[in-house]
Scaffold this motif. Sequence first.
Motif, PDB file in Angstrom:
ATOM      1  N   ASP A 295     -23.519  31.163 -32.728  1.00 38.33           N
ATOM      2  CA  ASP A 295     -22.537  30.637 -31.562  1.00 38.33           C
ATOM      3  C   ASP A 295     -22.801  31.823 -29.983  1.00 38.33           C
ATOM      4  O   ASP A 295     -21.197  31.748 -28.984  1.00 38.33           O
ATOM      5  N   VAL A 296     -23.917  31.723 -29.759  1.00 38.30           N
ATOM      6  CA  VAL A 296     -24.305  32.304 -28.599  1.00 38.30           C
ATOM      7  C   VAL A 296     -23.993  31.440 -27.114  1.00 38.30           C
ATOM      8  O   VAL A 296     -23.586  29.737 -27.907  1.00 38.30           O
ATOM      9  N   SER A 297     -23.190  32.208 -26.052  1.00 35.76           N
ATOM     10  CA  SER A 297     -22.741  31.842 -25.178  1.00 35.76           C
ATOM     11  C   SER A 297     -24.853  31.933 -24.176  1.00 35.76           C
ATOM     12  O   SER A 297     -24.832  32.781 -24.053  1.00 35.76           O
ATOM     13  N   ILE A 298     -24.647  30.780 -23.423  1.00 39.05           N
ATOM     14  CA  ILE A 298     -25.843  30.512 -22.169  1.00 39.05           C
ATOM     15  C   ILE A 298     -25.151  30.588 -21.118  1.00 39.05           C
ATOM     16  O   ILE A 298     -24.492  29.574 -20.870  1.00 39.05           O
ATOM     17  N   SER A 299     -25.994  31.256 -20.212  1.00 42.28           N
ATOM     18  CA  SER A 299     -25.621  30.880 -18.684  1.00 42.28           C
ATOM     19  C   SER A 299     -27.002  30.930 -17.783  1.00 42.28           C
ATOM     20  O   SER A 299     -28.084  31.535 -18.514  1.00 42.28           O
ATOM     21  N   THR A 300     -26.836  30.212 -16.933  1.00 39.34           N
ATOM     22  CA  THR A 300     -28.065  30.535 -15.734  1.00 39.34           C
ATOM     23  C   THR A 300     -28.036  30.100 -14.808  1.00 39.34           C
ATOM     24  O   THR A 300     -26.635  29.929 -14.006  1.00 39.34           O
ATOM     25  N   ASP A 301     -28.302  30.640 -13.688  1.00 36.70           N
ATOM     26  CA  ASP A 301     -28.618  29.820 -12.488  1.00 36.70           C
ATOM     27  C   ASP A 301     -29.615  28.254 -12.218  1.00 36.70           C
ATOM     28  O   ASP A 301     -30.838  28.719 -12.808  1.00 36.70           O
ATOM     29  N   ILE A 302     -29.261  27.744 -10.877  1.00 37.44           N
ATOM     30  CA  ILE A 302     -29.663  26.656 -11.071  1.00 37.44           C
ATOM     31  C   ILE A 302     -29.974  26.855  -9.324  1.00 37.44           C
ATOM     32  O   ILE A 302     -28.730  26.480  -8.543  1.00 37.44           O
ATOM     33  N   ILE A 303     -31.422  26.120  -9.167  1.00 39.74           N
ATOM     34  CA  ILE A 303     -31.091  26.638  -7.501  1.00 39.74           C
ATOM     35  C   ILE A 303     -31.795  24.485  -7.399  1.00 39.74           C
ATOM     36  O   ILE A 303     -32.485  24.178  -7.816  1.00 39.74           O
ATOM     37  N   VAL A 304     -31.086  24.027  -6.188  1.00 38.12           N
ATOM     38  CA  VAL A 304     -31.250  22.243  -6.134  1.00 38.12           C
ATOM     39  C   VAL A 304     -31.597  22.011  -4.368  1.00 38.12           C
ATOM     40  O   VAL A 304     -31.791  22.829  -4.287  1.00 38.12           O
ATOM     41  N   ASP A 313     -37.657  15.345  -9.889  1.00 38.07           N
ATOM     42  CA  ASP A 313     -37.976  16.695 -10.732  1.00 38.07           C
ATOM     43  C   ASP A 313     -36.424  17.088 -10.672  1.00 38.07           C
ATOM     44  O   ASP A 313     -36.144  18.139 -11.559  1.00 38.07           O
ATOM     45  N   PHE A 314     -35.469  16.406  -9.549  1.00 38.22           N
ATOM     46  CA  PHE A 314     -34.445  17.254  -9.886  1.00 38.22           C
ATOM     47  C   PHE A 314     -33.908  16.266 -11.616  1.00 38.22           C
ATOM     48  O   PHE A 314     -32.891  16.821 -12.116  1.00 38.22           O
ATOM     49  N   GLU A 315     -34.267  15.471 -12.187  1.00 37.47           N
ATOM     50  CA  GLU A 315     -34.044  14.399 -12.671  1.00 37.47           C
ATOM     51  C   GLU A 315     -34.227  15.694 -14.125  1.00 37.47           C
ATOM     52  O   GLU A 315     -33.499  15.376 -14.588  1.00 37.47           O
ATOM     53  N   ASP A 316     -35.496  16.194 -14.064  1.00 39.68           N
ATOM     54  CA  ASP A 316     -35.389  17.440 -15.076  1.00 39.68           C
ATOM     55  C   ASP A 316     -34.784  18.939 -14.906  1.00 39.68           C
ATOM     56  O   ASP A 316     -34.709  19.021 -16.633  1.00 39.68           O
ATOM     57  N   THR A 317     -34.662  18.600 -13.944  1.00 38.52           N
ATOM     58  CA  THR A 317     -33.157  19.477 -13.927  1.00 38.52           C
ATOM     59  C   THR A 317     -32.427  19.342 -14.823  1.00 38.52           C
ATOM     60  O   THR A 317     -31.085  19.952 -15.487  1.00 38.52           O
ATOM     61  N   MET A 318     -31.674  18.227 -14.093  1.00 44.43           N
ATOM     62  CA  MET A 318     -30.619  17.779 -15.077  1.00 44.43           C
ATOM     63  C   MET A 318     -30.415  17.783 -16.613  1.00 44.43           C
ATOM     64  O   MET A 318     -29.226  17.551 -17.666  1.00 44.43           O
ATOM     65  N   ASP A 319     -31.900  16.982 -17.058  1.00 45.99           N
ATOM     66  CA  ASP A 319     -32.216  17.015 -18.674  1.00 45.99           C
ATOM     67  C   ASP A 319     -32.750  18.472 -19.026  1.00 45.99           C
ATOM     68  O   ASP A 319     -31.588  18.127 -20.419  1.00 45.99           O
ATOM     69  N   VAL A 320     -32.733  19.497 -18.951  1.00 44.92           N
ATOM     70  CA  VAL A 320     -32.187  20.938 -19.036  1.00 44.92           C
ATOM     71  C   VAL A 320     -30.601  21.156 -19.458  1.00 44.92           C
ATOM     72  O   VAL A 320     -30.296  21.093 -20.436  1.00 44.92           O
ATOM     73  N   LEU A 321     -30.032  20.524 -18.094  1.00 47.46           N
ATOM     74  CA  LEU A 321     -28.376  20.471 -18.341  1.00 47.46           C
ATOM     75  C   LEU A 321     -28.193  20.324 -19.631  1.00 47.46           C
ATOM     76  O   LEU A 321     -27.014  20.923 -20.220  1.00 47.46           O
ATOM     77  N   GLU A 322     -28.247  18.283 -19.821  1.00 47.20           N
ATOM     78  CA  GLU A 322     -27.753  18.042 -20.931  1.00 47.20           C
ATOM     79  C   GLU A 322     -28.265  18.640 -22.174  1.00 47.20           C
ATOM     80  O   GLU A 322     -27.435  18.246 -23.252  1.00 47.20           O
ATOM     81  N   LEU A 358     -26.280  18.413  -5.529  1.00 45.38           N
ATOM     82  CA  LEU A 358     -25.579  20.039  -6.245  1.00 45.38           C
ATOM     83  C   LEU A 358     -24.347  19.335  -6.626  1.00 45.38           C
ATOM     84  O   LEU A 358     -23.355  19.924  -7.467  1.00 45.38           O
ATOM     85  N   SER A 359     -23.197  18.720  -6.654  1.00 45.83           N
ATOM     86  CA  SER A 359     -22.445  17.782  -6.685  1.00 45.83           C
ATOM     87  C   SER A 359     -22.752  17.221  -8.097  1.00 45.83           C
ATOM     88  O   SER A 359     -21.747  17.460  -8.928  1.00 45.83           O
ATOM     89  N   ARG A 360     -24.153  16.388  -7.809  1.00 41.62           N
ATOM     90  CA  ARG A 360     -23.476  15.619  -9.012  1.00 41.62           C
ATOM     91  C   ARG A 360     -24.007  16.837 -10.046  1.00 41.62           C
ATOM     92  O   ARG A 360     -23.341  16.627 -11.402  1.00 41.62           O
ATOM     93  N   LEU A 361     -24.919  17.304 -10.225  1.00 43.39           N
ATOM     94  CA  LEU A 361     -25.340  18.557 -11.085  1.00 43.39           C
ATOM     95  C   LEU A 361     -23.586  19.719 -11.663  1.00 43.39           C
ATOM     96  O   LEU A 361     -23.433  20.012 -12.737  1.00 43.39           O
ATOM     97  N   GLN A 362     -23.151  19.910 -10.395  1.00 41.76           N
ATOM     98  CA  GLN A 362     -21.782  20.710 -10.869  1.00 41.76           C
ATOM     99  C   GLN A 362     -21.083  19.890 -11.753  1.00 41.76           C
ATOM    100  O   GLN A 362     -19.997  20.193 -12.410  1.00 41.76           O
TER     101      GLN A 362
END
Length: 435
Positions: A295-304, A313-322, A358-362
């Motif tokens: 039940d851990v909650s994980i938060s993060t910071d992301i720079i696009v 590279d951006f798709e790699d970030t989206m992959d981690v998000l997923e 940024l819009s796509r990530l958010q």
Amino acid sequence: MAMRKKFYIETLGCAMNVRDSEHIVAELTQKEGYEPTETLEEADLILINTCSVREKPVNKLFSEIGVFNKRKKEGAKIGVCGCTASHLGEEIIKRAPFVDFVLGARNVSKITKVLHTPKAVEVDIDYDESQYAFADFRSSPYKAYVNISIGCDKQCTFCIVPHTRGEEVSIPAELIVSEARRAARRGAKEIFLLGQNVNNYGRRFSGEHPRMNFTDLLKAVSEIEEVERIRFTSPHPLHMDDAFLQEFATNPKICKSMHMPLQSGSTRILKAMKRGYTKEWFLDRAAKLREMVPDVSISTDIIVAFPGETDEDFEDTMDVLERVRFEQVFSFKYSPRPLTPAQNYADQIPDEIGSERLSRLQARHGEILDEMKADRIGQVHEVYFEELRPGGMVAGRSDNNMLIQVEGSEELLGKTVPVKITEAGRTSHRGAVVA
């Protein structure tokens, strides 16, 4: 009887800035006889505690203090504090001559000195406050911020913090434990440990002190009987070893929420950022966390749109998000900062591309949060209440950092009670106390 002098303070930025402001308030009230006011026009002293992590707050600073100057009463002083003060220094007074003093983020203990020194500029990033005994003040009686280190030794190529807060120095463990114990005995059941890289704690002390790492420090704070909850920020993914994760997972006093600043999901970009870890390491640590604490909650910071970031590279970030499915994401377009290597990198990304990414990530993260909402209805969480809200509501946080509001009064403040979630939102939920 003479009227007490009043001060007004505006705090921008991170939790460390909040704690710096608490130190300033303590010094002013207990050593200078000031009292706080929320009305700028009646203040004898106006302070803005600044943040310089991104460009926009810095640009806003001069218009903000210009407004302060127009609204202040005659004879009131204006002081600029914090990270922007550290890196701009005398330039602030040159650009805004009505500013009375500038106080850097590493020089908070000098507030009573600059207050009485016309046009003072104290911005020494090598100044050591690690053992300074600040007067005591906390903005909340229910939660206590406690600094465990000052400064930062990392050299992330996008970050100005090492140039505003200086070299990393750990505060002696006995001072941390003593401060936490005092706060807990005064009613703060939750202790929030602060540092730029908390799990790098113990790397360097000022003077001779017993060696201790962050995992051992967590154990020491948890031994304080009156402490019920421990939170901390920000850990660095590079230093999330198995011993640290084991302590996090098994110590019942450590709240089960972890801030893991990703910054980028691309190993290539992480190397350019000098983050010290890979995409695979980050995913491994997050997966181990989810396995050890379901039940851990994980938060993060992301720079696009960091310089040179490709679509891949951006798709790699989206992959981690997923794959990680963060409960909270603080996301920004890359912002060139002075004194950082990345501002001079080739292949700066056009603003429109950064905005689109940024819009796509958010948007996708918003969808993930919506997918999580249904599962939360009916869940029961132990909520520590610490804030009254409008409309007869009281707000608090669950062990895994969910913001939950219930109908109630000040009788709930400072108490931990079971709450059943009845309405789930993206960032906050409503619930009912379980009888």
